[in-house]
Design a protein around this motif. Structure first.
Motif, PDB file in Angstrom:
ATOM      1  N   UNK A   5     -29.881  10.177 -39.847  1.00 25.09           N
ATOM      2  CA  UNK A   5     -30.574  10.416 -41.118  1.00 25.09           C
ATOM      3  C   UNK A   5     -31.295  11.764 -41.087  1.00 25.09           C
ATOM      4  N   UNK A   6     -31.913  12.086 -39.951  1.00 22.37           N
ATOM      5  CA  UNK A   6     -32.606  13.371 -39.828  1.00 22.37           C
ATOM      6  C   UNK A   6     -31.662  14.551 -39.958  1.00 22.37           C
ATOM      7  N   UNK A   7     -30.491  14.453 -39.315  1.00 19.05           N
ATOM      8  CA  UNK A   7     -29.496  15.531 -39.426  1.00 19.05           C
ATOM      9  C   UNK A   7     -28.989  15.643 -40.863  1.00 19.05           C
ATOM     10  N   UNK A  55     -29.123  18.943 -43.331  1.00 17.75           N
ATOM     11  CA  UNK A  55     -27.942  19.493 -44.000  1.00 17.75           C
ATOM     12  C   UNK A  55     -28.167  19.546 -45.515  1.00 17.75           C
ATOM     13  N   UNK A  56     -28.783  18.481 -46.063  1.00 13.14           N
ATOM     14  CA  UNK A  56     -29.069  18.463 -47.502  1.00 13.14           C
ATOM     15  C   UNK A  56     -30.017  19.608 -47.883  1.00 13.14           C
ATOM     16  N   UNK A  75     -29.371  14.081 -50.978  1.00  7.59           N
ATOM     17  CA  UNK A  75     -29.303  13.154 -49.848  1.00  7.59           C
ATOM     18  C   UNK A  75     -29.068  11.752 -50.389  1.00  7.59           C
ATOM     19  N   UNK A  76     -27.957  11.152 -50.026  1.00  8.14           N
ATOM     20  CA  UNK A  76     -27.620   9.803 -50.491  1.00  8.14           C
ATOM     21  C   UNK A  76     -28.108   8.805 -49.448  1.00  8.14           C
ATOM     22  N   UNK A  77     -29.241   8.182 -49.749  1.00  6.74           N
ATOM     23  CA  UNK A  77     -29.894   7.334 -48.759  1.00  6.74           C
ATOM     24  C   UNK A  77     -30.516   6.129 -49.447  1.00  6.74           C
ATOM     25  N   UNK A  78     -30.207   4.956 -48.943  1.00  7.21           N
ATOM     26  CA  UNK A  78     -30.804   3.728 -49.458  1.00  7.21           C
ATOM     27  C   UNK A  78     -31.738   3.152 -48.402  1.00  7.21           C
ATOM     28  N   UNK A 132     -31.240   5.754 -33.161  1.00  8.08           N
ATOM     29  CA  UNK A 132     -30.256   6.820 -33.354  1.00  8.08           C
ATOM     30  C   UNK A 132     -30.005   7.092 -34.835  1.00  8.08           C
ATOM     31  N   UNK A 133     -30.153   6.066 -35.649  1.00 13.31           N
ATOM     32  CA  UNK A 133     -29.893   6.201 -37.083  1.00 13.31           C
ATOM     33  C   UNK A 133     -31.070   6.848 -37.821  1.00 13.31           C
TER      34      UNK A 133
END
Length: 228
Positions: free
Chosen positions: A17-19, A23-24, A31-34, A103-104
């Motif tokens: 998620x951090x990477x 990038x975004x 950033x497509x994040x739920x 890691x996520x």
């Protein structure tokens, strides 16, 4: 597999998620994040464990989740393969979930065997206290080594003594094993400078201290707990 070489100031990229956020930001893409949600039921956790942060300057947040009736076994093969690809050794489903979420999302987690945590007095609900170590205090970490602690180090203790070196490694007494049925999941935020010094003094680098030592936002504690 993404092989990313990071300078020390880019600890925020030590997760998928951090990477993705980086990038975004660099590309201007959304950033497509739920954010994860969880099902909570049963008695309120406040009735089943007490949390005390004695040193708020070193622990800005401590979130705890109680998961009952677990069966400790192997993780699904897809999770084991992803952990191995990231250079981590699969252990069991509970520990693997904590590593997978780290890691996520970049938030280190730790799982305690809830039934082995002690209260302040006999027959009281378990207590978790975040405090500095006492001079001469010792504890056995998960690797089986007894550690000599100093007063500058941050500990997680229950009613009977130390159960983890905060943000670095858990203790043998409360580790999750095949007989564990109830898990107390720790998702906390610890001071980066104190964490880094402790890891260096103990010569005990870990995946958790790699992240805490570079700074983790306290807002992530509840997100990672819900995901796990």
């Amino acid at each position: 597999v993404l092989d990313i070489d990071l300078t020390p100031n880019l600890g925020r990229c030590l997760s998928i998620v951090g990477a993705a956020r980086e990038v975004a930001a660099l590309t201007g893409q959304p950033l497509k994040l739920t954010e994860p949600a969880m099902k909570a039921e049963g008695s309120p956790i406040a009735d089943q464990v007490e949390i005390e942060i004695a040193v708020p300057d070193l622990c800005s947040r401590y979130s705890a989740t109680l998961i009952k009736g677990v069966k400790v076994s192997h993780s699904p093969m897809w999770m084991q393969q992803r952990l191995r690809a990231a250079g981590m050794r699969p252990i069991n489903c509970i520990v693997d979930i904590t590593n997978y979420v780290m890691l996520e999302w970049g938030q280190p987690l730790h799982a305690f065997d809830y039934d082995r945590l002690r209260g302040r007095h006999d027959n009281e609900k378990p207590v978790i206290i975040v405090r500095r170590a006492k001079s001469g205090e010792k504890m056995a970490t998960l690797d089986g080594v007894e550690r000599d602690l100093t007063g500058d180090m941050l500990l997680i203790v229950d009613g009977g003594g130390a159960v983890a070196i905060a943000g670095i490694m858990g203790g043998l007494e409360t580790e999750v094993n095949q007989s564990t049925t109830n898990v107390l999941l720790e998702s906390a935020n610890f001071d980066n400078l104190n964490n880094r010094r402790t890891a260096e003094l103990l010569k005990l680098p870990s995946e958790a201290s790699l992240r805490f030592g570079r700074g983790v936002p306290p807002e992530t504690t509840t997100i990672a707990a819900r995901r796990a």
